[in-house]
Design an enzyme around this catalytic site. Structure first.
Site, PDB file in Angstrom:
ATOM      1  N   ARG A 157       0.819  -1.217   0.000  1.00  0.00           N
ATOM      2  CA  ARG A 157       0.000   0.000   0.000  1.00  0.00           C
ATOM      3  C   ARG A 157       0.853   1.268   0.000  1.00  0.00           C
ATOM      4  O   ARG A 157       0.420   2.312  -0.462  1.00  0.00           O
ATOM      5  CB  ARG A 157      -0.942  -0.003   1.206  1.00  0.00           C
ATOM      6  N   TYR A 171      -8.709  14.654  -6.740  1.00  0.00           N
ATOM      7  CA  TYR A 171      -8.994  15.991  -6.197  1.00  0.00           C
ATOM      8  C   TYR A 171      -8.228  16.187  -4.899  1.00  0.00           C
ATOM      9  O   TYR A 171      -7.951  15.231  -4.181  1.00  0.00           O
ATOM     10  CB  TYR A 171     -10.504  16.190  -5.946  1.00  0.00           C
ATOM     11  N   PRO A 172      -7.887  17.438  -4.601  1.00  0.00           N
ATOM     12  CA  PRO A 172      -7.203  17.724  -3.344  1.00  0.00           C
ATOM     13  C   PRO A 172      -8.201  18.094  -2.246  1.00  0.00           C
ATOM     14  O   PRO A 172      -9.319  18.521  -2.537  1.00  0.00           O
ATOM     15  CB  PRO A 172      -6.339  18.931  -3.696  1.00  0.00           C
ATOM     16  N   MET A 173      -7.790  17.912  -1.005  1.00  0.00           N
ATOM     17  CA  MET A 173      -8.669  18.172   0.155  1.00  0.00           C
ATOM     18  C   MET A 173      -7.924  18.814   1.314  1.00  0.00           C
ATOM     19  O   MET A 173      -6.725  18.608   1.472  1.00  0.00           O
ATOM     20  CB  MET A 173      -9.207  16.844   0.690  1.00  0.00           C
ATOM     21  N   ASP A 174      -8.668  19.551   2.104  1.00  0.00           N
ATOM     22  CA  ASP A 174      -8.177  20.066   3.388  1.00  0.00           C
ATOM     23  C   ASP A 174      -9.099  19.597   4.495  1.00  0.00           C
ATOM     24  O   ASP A 174     -10.258  19.297   4.243  1.00  0.00           O
ATOM     25  CB  ASP A 174      -8.239  21.612   3.420  1.00  0.00           C
ATOM     26  N   HIS A 198     -15.194   6.862   8.871  1.00  0.00           N
ATOM     27  CA  HIS A 198     -14.833   7.116   7.466  1.00  0.00           C
ATOM     28  C   HIS A 198     -14.354   5.819   6.799  1.00  0.00           C
ATOM     29  O   HIS A 198     -14.803   5.465   5.706  1.00  0.00           O
ATOM     30  CB  HIS A 198     -13.743   8.183   7.434  1.00  0.00           C
ATOM     31  N   GLN A 211      -8.670   3.370  -3.639  1.00  0.00           N
ATOM     32  CA  GLN A 211      -8.347   4.741  -3.253  1.00  0.00           C
ATOM     33  C   GLN A 211      -6.895   4.802  -2.870  1.00  0.00           C
ATOM     34  O   GLN A 211      -6.356   3.873  -2.277  1.00  0.00           O
ATOM     35  CB  GLN A 211      -9.297   5.175  -2.138  1.00  0.00           C
TER      36      GLN A 211
HETATM   37  O1  FEC Z   1      -6.652  12.806   8.562  1.00  0.00           O
HETATM   38  C1  FEC Z   1      -6.378  12.093   7.554  1.00  0.00           C
HETATM   39  O2  FEC Z   1      -5.583  11.116   7.616  1.00  0.00           O
HETATM   40  C2  FEC Z   1      -7.036  12.472   6.287  1.00  0.00           C
HETATM   41  C3  FEC Z   1      -6.539  11.754   5.083  1.00  0.00           C
HETATM   42  C4  FEC Z   1      -7.734  11.158   4.345  1.00  0.00           C
HETATM   43  C5  FEC Z   1      -8.569  11.830   3.506  1.00  0.00           C
HETATM   44  C6  FEC Z   1      -9.510  10.856   3.003  1.00  0.00           C
HETATM   45  C7  FEC Z   1     -10.528  11.129   2.150  1.00  0.00           C
HETATM   46  C8  FEC Z   1     -11.209  10.191   1.425  1.00  0.00           C
HETATM   47  N1  FEC Z   1     -11.120   8.836   1.601  1.00  0.00           N
HETATM   48  C9  FEC Z   1     -11.908   8.222   0.669  1.00  0.00           C
HETATM   49  C10 FEC Z   1     -12.050   6.875   0.495  1.00  0.00           C
HETATM   50  C11 FEC Z   1     -11.634   5.916   1.397  1.00  0.00           C
HETATM   51  C12 FEC Z   1     -11.888   4.507   1.289  1.00  0.00           C
HETATM   52  C13 FEC Z   1     -11.354   3.910   2.409  1.00  0.00           C
HETATM   53  C14 FEC Z   1     -10.753   4.939   3.190  1.00  0.00           C
HETATM   54  C15 FEC Z   1     -10.086   4.748   4.422  1.00  0.00           C
HETATM   55  C16 FEC Z   1      -9.246   5.684   4.970  1.00  0.00           C
HETATM   56  C17 FEC Z   1      -8.360   5.428   6.088  1.00  0.00           C
HETATM   57  C18 FEC Z   1      -7.628   6.580   6.316  1.00  0.00           C
HETATM   58  C19 FEC Z   1      -8.082   7.548   5.321  1.00  0.00           C
HETATM   59  N2  FEC Z   1      -9.062   6.979   4.548  1.00  0.00           N
HETATM   60 FE1  FEC Z   1     -10.164   7.906   3.134  1.00  0.00          FE
HETATM   61  N3  FEC Z   1      -9.218   9.637   3.561  1.00  0.00           N
HETATM   62  C20 FEC Z   1      -8.149   9.798   4.397  1.00  0.00           C
HETATM   63  C21 FEC Z   1      -7.580   8.820   5.200  1.00  0.00           C
HETATM   64  N4  FEC Z   1     -10.926   6.142   2.561  1.00  0.00           N
HETATM   65  C22 FEC Z   1      -6.565   6.822   7.371  1.00  0.00           C
HETATM   66  C23 FEC Z   1      -8.297   4.115   6.865  1.00  0.00           C
HETATM   67  C24 FEC Z   1      -9.261   4.298   8.019  1.00  0.00           C
HETATM   68  C25 FEC Z   1      -9.509   3.061   8.802  1.00  0.00           C
HETATM   69  O3  FEC Z   1      -9.405   1.985   8.218  1.00  0.00           O
HETATM   70  O4  FEC Z   1      -9.832   3.212   9.979  1.00  0.00           O
HETATM   71  C26 FEC Z   1     -11.373   2.413   2.763  1.00  0.00           C
HETATM   72  C27 FEC Z   1     -10.130   1.809   2.197  1.00  0.00           C
HETATM   73  C28 FEC Z   1      -9.988   0.375   2.561  1.00  0.00           C
HETATM   74  O5  FEC Z   1      -9.606   0.093   3.721  1.00  0.00           O
HETATM   75  O6  FEC Z   1     -10.274  -0.457   1.682  1.00  0.00           O
HETATM   76  C29 FEC Z   1     -12.603   3.843   0.092  1.00  0.00           C
HETATM   77  C30 FEC Z   1     -12.571   9.243  -0.112  1.00  0.00           C
HETATM   78  C31 FEC Z   1     -12.155  10.459   0.367  1.00  0.00           C
HETATM   79  C32 FEC Z   1     -12.573  11.855  -0.091  1.00  0.00           C
HETATM   80  C33 FEC Z   1     -14.014  12.147   0.209  1.00  0.00           C
HETATM   81  C34 FEC Z   1     -14.300  12.546   1.617  1.00  0.00           C
HETATM   82  O7  FEC Z   1     -15.488  12.841   1.857  1.00  0.00           O
HETATM   83  O8  FEC Z   1     -13.391  12.584   2.464  1.00  0.00           O
HETATM   84  C35 FEC Z   1     -13.566   8.985  -1.245  1.00  0.00           C
HETATM   85  C36 FEC Z   1      -8.529  13.286   3.145  1.00  0.00           C
END
Ligand code: FEC
Length: 280
Positions: A157, A171-174, A198, A211
């Site tokens: 990964r 796309y970028p995000m804050d 999330h 992703q």
């Molecule tokens: O604070 C941070 O670390 C923010 C970084 C971050 C952003 C973000 C935005 C999106 N994600 C989207 C899709 C997925 C899918 C999976 C997934 C899981 C995670 C985990 C972290 C993480 N995402 Fe995220 N995402 C960010 C960080 N995201 C860390 C793991 C969390 C956990 O397992 O507890 C599932 C992947 C998998 O495991 O198979 C799919 C999408 C966005 C943008 C849209 C939004 O509304 O945020 C789509 C920034």
């Protein structure tokens, strides 16, 4: 009890560059056909090996996408082991004869990041139980030991091959830092809970979308870049729509502009420049 660090542990992997270009179709059409063929062949020959992996390393890949809409015509993405190799990729593209017909309209620099919210709290807790104090050399060594184990477990990964799907959505995000809603002043347990929720939504889409989250604090204008890869473009809409209702997005997310593209294998680049899309 000393304060725990507010920042979650993160693992960093590939250095990533997104490049968006406008293609000077008019100028291109004015070239004689043989000249177009020669320039397209040079670009294909340069890009085809990078598609497989720079220096023969499978994950050091570049990929081409044909961009929808007015924001650009061509998206190139590059994943590399180092920022130096990433810049080499950028310079080698700039050195192609085709570059005279490509105007850079956007780019994004970031690094693959795995945010370890779940295990950060656990690790910090265990180190505190061992009476270690944050930021001391002993604490730092123990953190590094944990990270090293996680890194080994997460190699694919951290150094991903570019997912082999037909569409990309980037796309970028804050995270918000507004007076009333400031992600960065929330407690670690609150952030951990929201990131967990999330992740739960995200995992429901694991079959249809890949992703890749890249971090860009200190590297580019936003805090994270989100790359989604899928064969069905409606999956992007459904996933992102569902996430909008989730607390971490509903309250704390800010989005930049969206870039949408269709994958074009390097061997089909010549066709694309002539206006043909590769068949499915
Ligand atoms: O604070 C941070 O670390 C923010 C970084 C971050 C952003 C973000 C935005 C999106 N994600 C989207 C899709 C997925 C899918 C999976 C997934 C899981 C995670 C985990 C972290 C993480 N995402 Fe995220 N995402 C960010 C960080 N995201 C860390 C793991 C969390 C956990 O397992 O507890 C599932 C992947 C998998 O495991 O198979 C799919 C999408 C966005 C943008 C849209 C939004 O509304 O945020 C789509 C920034």
């Amino acid at each position: 009890v000393p304060d725990m660090p507010a920042v979650p542990l993160t693992l960093e992997g590939a250095a990533v560059l997104h490049q968006m270009f406008r293609f000077d179709r008019g100028g291109w059409k004015r070239l004689p056909k043989e000249e177009r063929g020669r320039i397209a062949a040079e670009a294909t020959n340069a890009l085809a090996p990078l598609e497989k992996g720079f220096s023969g390393i499978h994950h050091n890949q570049s990929a081409i996408y044909s961009q929808f809409g007015h924001k650009g015509d061509l998206i190139l993405i590059h994943f590399r082991d180092s920022f130096d190799d990433l810049h080499r990729a950028e310079l080698s593209i700039a050195g192609l004869a085709l570059a005279s017909f490509l105007q850079p309209v956007h780019s994004y620099l970031s690094v693959v990041e795995l945010g370890l919210y779940e295990s950060s709290a656990k690790t910090y807790g265990q180190l505190t139980e061992r009476n270690l104090t944050p930021h001391t050399p002993e604490w730092n060594a123990a953190v590094e030991e944990t990270l090293e184990r996680q890194r080994a477990a997460m190699l694919p990964r951290l150094w991903p091959a570019i997912p082999d799907y037909r569409y990309i959505c980037f796309y970028p995000m804050d995270r918000k830092r507004a007076e009333s809603n400031n992600w960065y002043s929330l407690s670690m347990p609150d952030r951990q809970r929201m990131m967990h929720e999330h992740g739960q939504i995200g995992r429901r889409y694991a079959d249809t979308v890949r992703q890749i989250i890249t971090a860009s604090i200190g590297l580019d204008d936003w805090e994270w870049g989100v790359d989604l890869f899928a064969d069905d473009p409606l999956v992007f809409k459904k996933l992102i729509y569902e996430m909008r209702f989730d607390e971490v997005s509903a309250v704390y997310a800010l989005f930049g502009s969206f870039h949408f593209g269709l994958r074009v294998p390097a061997r089909s680049l010549g066709g694309l420049l002539e206006g043909e899309l590769p068949a499915l």
